[in-house]
Write a protein that holds these residues in place. Structure first.
Motif, PDB file in Angstrom:
ATOM      1  N   UNK A  10      -6.787  -4.188   3.573  1.00 54.77           N
ATOM      2  CA  UNK A  10      -7.462  -4.352   2.586  1.00 54.77           C
ATOM      3  C   UNK A  10      -6.363  -4.123   1.167  1.00 54.77           C
ATOM      4  N   UNK A  11      -6.113  -4.874   0.250  1.00 51.77           N
ATOM      5  CA  UNK A  11      -5.365  -4.208  -0.655  1.00 51.77           C
ATOM      6  C   UNK A  11      -5.689  -4.732  -1.445  1.00 51.77           C
ATOM      7  N   UNK A  12      -6.418  -3.915  -2.510  1.00 55.55           N
ATOM      8  CA  UNK A  12      -7.646  -4.029  -3.560  1.00 55.55           C
ATOM      9  C   UNK A  12      -7.086  -3.348  -4.858  1.00 55.55           C
ATOM     10  N   UNK A  13      -6.797  -3.750  -5.960  1.00 57.60           N
ATOM     11  CA  UNK A  13      -6.352  -3.176  -7.222  1.00 57.60           C
ATOM     12  C   UNK A  13      -5.536  -2.485  -6.790  1.00 57.60           C
ATOM     13  N   UNK A  14      -4.505  -3.116  -6.373  1.00 60.11           N
ATOM     14  CA  UNK A  14      -2.861  -2.274  -5.753  1.00 60.11           C
ATOM     15  C   UNK A  14      -3.089  -0.844  -5.216  1.00 60.11           C
ATOM     16  N   UNK A  15      -4.768  -0.795  -4.223  1.00 54.44           N
ATOM     17  CA  UNK A  15      -4.740   0.310  -3.331  1.00 54.44           C
ATOM     18  C   UNK A  15      -4.535  -0.282  -1.853  1.00 54.44           C
ATOM     19  N   UNK A  16      -4.217   0.304  -0.645  1.00 52.87           N
ATOM     20  CA  UNK A  16      -3.582  -0.024   0.785  1.00 52.87           C
ATOM     21  C   UNK A  16      -5.569   0.684   0.741  1.00 52.87           C
ATOM     22  N   UNK A  17      -6.524   0.148   1.483  1.00 52.66           N
ATOM     23  CA  UNK A  17      -7.933   0.458   2.030  1.00 52.66           C
ATOM     24  C   UNK A  17      -8.123   0.264   3.659  1.00 52.66           C
ATOM     25  N   UNK A  18      -8.293   1.295   4.549  1.00 53.14           N
ATOM     26  CA  UNK A  18      -8.233   0.799   5.748  1.00 53.14           C
ATOM     27  C   UNK A  18      -9.171   1.138   6.065  1.00 53.14           C
ATOM     28  N   UNK A  82      -8.915  -4.946 -13.216  1.00 57.44           N
ATOM     29  CA  UNK A  82      -8.225  -6.288 -14.650  1.00 57.44           C
ATOM     30  C   UNK A  82      -7.535  -5.295 -15.590  1.00 57.44           C
ATOM     31  N   UNK A  83      -8.268  -4.177 -16.028  1.00 55.87           N
ATOM     32  CA  UNK A  83      -7.698  -3.152 -16.965  1.00 55.87           C
ATOM     33  C   UNK A  83      -6.794  -2.466 -16.776  1.00 55.87           C
TER      34      UNK A  83
END
Length: 163
Positions: A10-18, A82-83
């Motif tokens: 998942x790519x969340x807030x610009x960071x990929x997480x496995x 968002x920030x």
């Protein structure tokens, strides 16, 4: 019997997480419990209240209605995203603070993400359009007047940009 876990990125807030998640793990649960992003609130668990709203490729979605495996390949933005990275509030967040658009704060993350997307689509809404923009989100505390004022103030500040 142990439920099979699926590997997802998942790519969340610009960071990929496995992650390794069950096939039926809700996106809201993956964000909150697997990634520790507790800004995504779960109110009704039926997609009615809007507290769990996140952005998927810039569009508001109810994280309590989407499976985490369905979010693979999407750019997800939670209220935490968002920030700016330096902590500077987005104009929507700043407007909420200025206009006292929150009370208990439970519904606020869903409003912030919804309004961010709404102002990208309509950066200068009329009063009625501002009200329509938030129509899918429920708040039990504010009476909505200050939330509408916050939408209008965010538009004045420059929709979707940081201050």
């Amino acid at each position: 019997m142990t439920e099979e876990l699926l590997e997802v990125r998942l790519r969340v807030n610009g960071v990929a997480h496995d992650l390794r998640v069950p096939a039926r793990r809700l996106l809201s649960d993956a964000l909150r419990h697997d990634l520790g992003l507790t800004g995504t609130h779960v109110g009704c668990e039926h997609g009615v209240c809007g507290a769990c709203t996140v952005l998927a490729d810039g569009r508001p979605v109810r994280a309590c209605l989407m499976f985490a495996v369905s979010a693979v390949g999407l750019e997800l933005t939670t209220v935490e995203g968002l920030a700016d990275v330096d902590g500077t509030l987005s104009n929507v967040q700043q407007a909420f603070a200025e206009c006292h658009g929150l009370q208990c704060g439970f519904c606020t993350p869903g409003f912030l993400t919804t309004i961010t997307a709404g102002l990208r689509d309509n950066p200068q809404p009329t009063h009625d359009e501002a009200r329509d923009m938030i129509a899918g989100n429920l708040c039990r505390c504010t009476g909505y007047q200050n939330i509408v004022k916050a939408v209008e103030r965010a538009a004045e500040l420059g929709a979707g940009e940081t201050s």
